[in-house]
Design an enzyme around this catalytic site. Sequence first.
Site, PDB file in Angstrom:
ATOM      1  CG  HIS A   1      -2.204 -12.204   7.857  1.00 42.17           C
ATOM      2  ND1 HIS A   1      -2.781 -11.175   8.908  1.00 42.17           N
ATOM      3  CD2 HIS A   1      -2.070 -12.795   7.398  1.00 42.17           C
ATOM      4  CE1 HIS A   1      -3.557 -10.822   7.617  1.00 42.17           C
ATOM      5  NE2 HIS A   1      -2.386 -11.383   6.552  1.00 42.17           N
TER       6      HIS A   1
ATOM      7  CG  ASP B   1      -5.498  -5.745   9.193  1.00 38.42           C
ATOM      8  OD1 ASP B   1      -5.766  -5.280  11.130  1.00 38.42           O
ATOM      9  OD2 ASP B   1      -5.835  -4.904   8.791  1.00 38.42           O
TER      10      ASP B   1
END
Lengths: 520, 441
Positions: free
Chosen positions: A490, A494
């Site tokens: 992350h 995204d």
Amino acid sequence: MFWSHSSRAVRQQWRVYRGLGRRAAGPSLPLPLSPSMARAFHAARPLLAVKPVLLADIGEGIVECEIIQWFVEPGARVEEFSPLCEVQSDKASVEITSRFAGVVQKLHYDAGEMAKVGKPFVDIDIQGDAKEEDLGALVAPETPPQQQESKSKTTTQAPVRPPAEETAAAQVAILTEHETQSAPPKVKGKHASLATPAVRHLSKELNVDISEIDGTGRDGRVLKEDIHKFVGGRDAPATQAPSAAPSATGALTPSEALAAGPQQETPVALTRTQEMMFKAMTRSLTIPHFLYADEVDFTSLVELRGRLNRVLSKAGLSDGQVSKLSYLPFIIKAVSMSLYKYPVLNARVDVDSASAANNNNNNNTNKPTLVLRSQHNIGVAMDTPSGLLVPVIKNVGSLNILGIAAELARLQALAVAGRLAPQDMAGGTITVSNIGNIGGTYLSPVVVEREVAILGIGRMRTVPAFSTVPGEEDRVVRRQVTNFSWCADHRVVDGATLARAAEVVRSIVEEPDVMVMHLR
Amino acid sequence: MALPSCLKAFTRRISNSSPKPHLTCPSPTEIRRYTQHLSRPLQIYRSASTDPYLNLSIEHHLLQRSHPDSTILFLYANRPSVVIGRNQNPWLEVNLGALRQGLPPTQDERGEETARKNTPIALVRRRSGGGTVFHDAGNTNYSVICPPPAFDRDKHAEMVVRALGRLGVAGVRVNERHDIVMDVDTNKTFKVSGSAYKLTRARSLHHGTCLLRSENLGRVSGLLRSPAEAFIKARGVESVRSPIRNVGVDGEAFVDAVVGEFRNMYGDGAGREVVVGEEEALASEEVVKGLRELTSPDWIFGQTPQFTFSTHPTEDDPRERPEIAHALPYDFHAQFTVRHGEIQSAAIAGLEYHDFVDAASQDEILSNALVKQRVHYIKDWSTTLTRASPVPVDVDDAGEFLNHMFGIRPPADKGGAVAELMTGMISDTVVGEFLNGNIDL
């Protein structure tokens, strides 16, 4: 029939018996019967102990016959003339009855086995009296000349009997006081060579001759555990690796654990593979993961694969080509196709490249960079006897499905054999983990270091769903579905990007004919 | 004396059941128990029944209950049946699919409904050894029971040869396998009669067939050639095939000639022939007991000794197999060991699973689930294989192949498991109805 013996035959029998009695019994046993009793038919002697009863000649030079069924079992009481078994030889089915009263101790053959004439076929604990003529021409196997003599006696007896075929009733059950019963040789169970395809496959992979292994399965069948034990014993110094069974090395087996008292701790060193896994996973801890999971409809892929496998089975095999496709090559190709659209998933995060130079600046900024990579080197997680290994299929973008399948098979074979080369393991850009082979639907796989994404594949299931055919939307149809679980780093990926990439993969897998459009 | 009504119904049934027996029905005065004759030193019987199970049960009853010193001649003819030996394997010896079809309707019965349906063929396992034979109305069976000292495998076959000679049949002799053969032309020999034996402690039985005027000779080889022959390796006796031929005499004439030769051999002490009727045989508890045994699927199929079925050559059975790949999933292998009709072990491989699974371990699970199933009760291999697999699997081709091998036709047609087929066929007969309690005697 007994009454039809001539007195000459009886006298012959008597002479042999007396000779044997003298020789075998020794001075301790006095001659029980005087010659004047030779003509008496009931010269009965109480016989104690268990006697093996030989299968006597049923005529016409037949040396063995098949036991069709037994009428008694060990422990059964028999009287004189009780039926013991039925045998078959050529066209005759013959009922064999007992000559003695007593209790059956042991059956020497199973129904369906061939019984040899002249060898013991049943043991009877004789509790009645045996008539003298039942003792017949005795065979004492210890002294060969005695055997010769008694054999000749039996042949001279034959013409005395009517030339008709001897039936069960006319059999003379020959007692042997001293015949050593040879124990049947330890035969490998009937099904020792009947091992399941899975077991045979394993034996080939581990390079083991299945006939060398003693099976512990039913009827001596060889099971997977037997092979692993055998291999473990063979390769004992080489590895402490656990067998395919999921028990950890040194752990107590469940039964032992139940019996154990207080908590026992047994320190066990990690295997090399486990050490590598430990280090790698610790490093992966720095990656913040997020999970994106979805259900993919495999119905079309199932059909396509079936069709293609039929084509493959008819075509001749060229060198190195697989004969049968699994689903994994299609999925891997689909992932590669989506990586063209979303190359960020094929990248790696580089945190410390410039920092070494900047350190003396006391900047302490580890400026991260995203390093894009051109080749899709897709790692495939494999569960091997030595643990989790992730060999890499290089440059999937340039391979077609058959090529991917061939490479996958090659790597699988090497992995199971423990012979993966370092270059097979290095250079991965994204990983696919097919846990569905073993089980599970959703999973949260751990991203491998120097990568940013990983795909976990669950088990294929059949589920009911509503038809998508226009006009029939209420109709329930069968679908095969599998769950894809994506995890990504992350810090650089995204949710939306991953979701879109996952959708690309999904659309290709759900409609595999799309690949035709991309053929060059 | 008028026949009581139940017996009237019976004799009507007997004469309507096809084929018309050439042995006479008992007249009212003869309907006493035939068992009263069992102590005579010489006995001659004929059966009025054409039911193979009943005739064999009567024969067995005579074997067990007759006086130990007596000698008996028993003659009977059966409706179309395939009779396997005591220790044989019906899946190996018989084309169960062809047996299920029956015989095509005969042409000579004008306009009767019975002629339009196929004549069912019974499957019988006899108590004596030997190989598989086909019986029908054109075949008469002779049976001689005698004390063991007097027993000889050829003696009564020679007697039948003499009887045939009396009827003007030339070139018949007993061969070294104790069969009766006919030499035709210079070097062609045909079998006209096969023999089998059952030996007990007190009595010896020799029975044999005799092909007189069978209309079905051309069908016999088809019936006795199983599609599974190349795949099954069995213990037990294998049939020896020979070319067959009719002797060409009339049934009644044959019976008379054999009886005549029997009297020549043993003297005239036998008195008259006794005709054994169906109802008096069924009145005997022992006969009925034997009958129940012979008609049960456990006897017909469950007495099969151990055999292995395998689609590919194995160590124990390295024969070349016929090509099956075109009909089956790629890589399909099947191997079973069956004992007394029950699967002892199975190894199936190569089925297509509709799931993301390790095929080899699924094959193992499926194979293990087949153990303990009885082959003669399987109605449809496709259903059985589907139920045996915990995951969805493609079984239609494999199921069809195995059904063909084991003579099963799934319930699409009438049919089902071979055991049910047999039970159904037997229930359709007079004997079957009696055993089910539908007829009162």
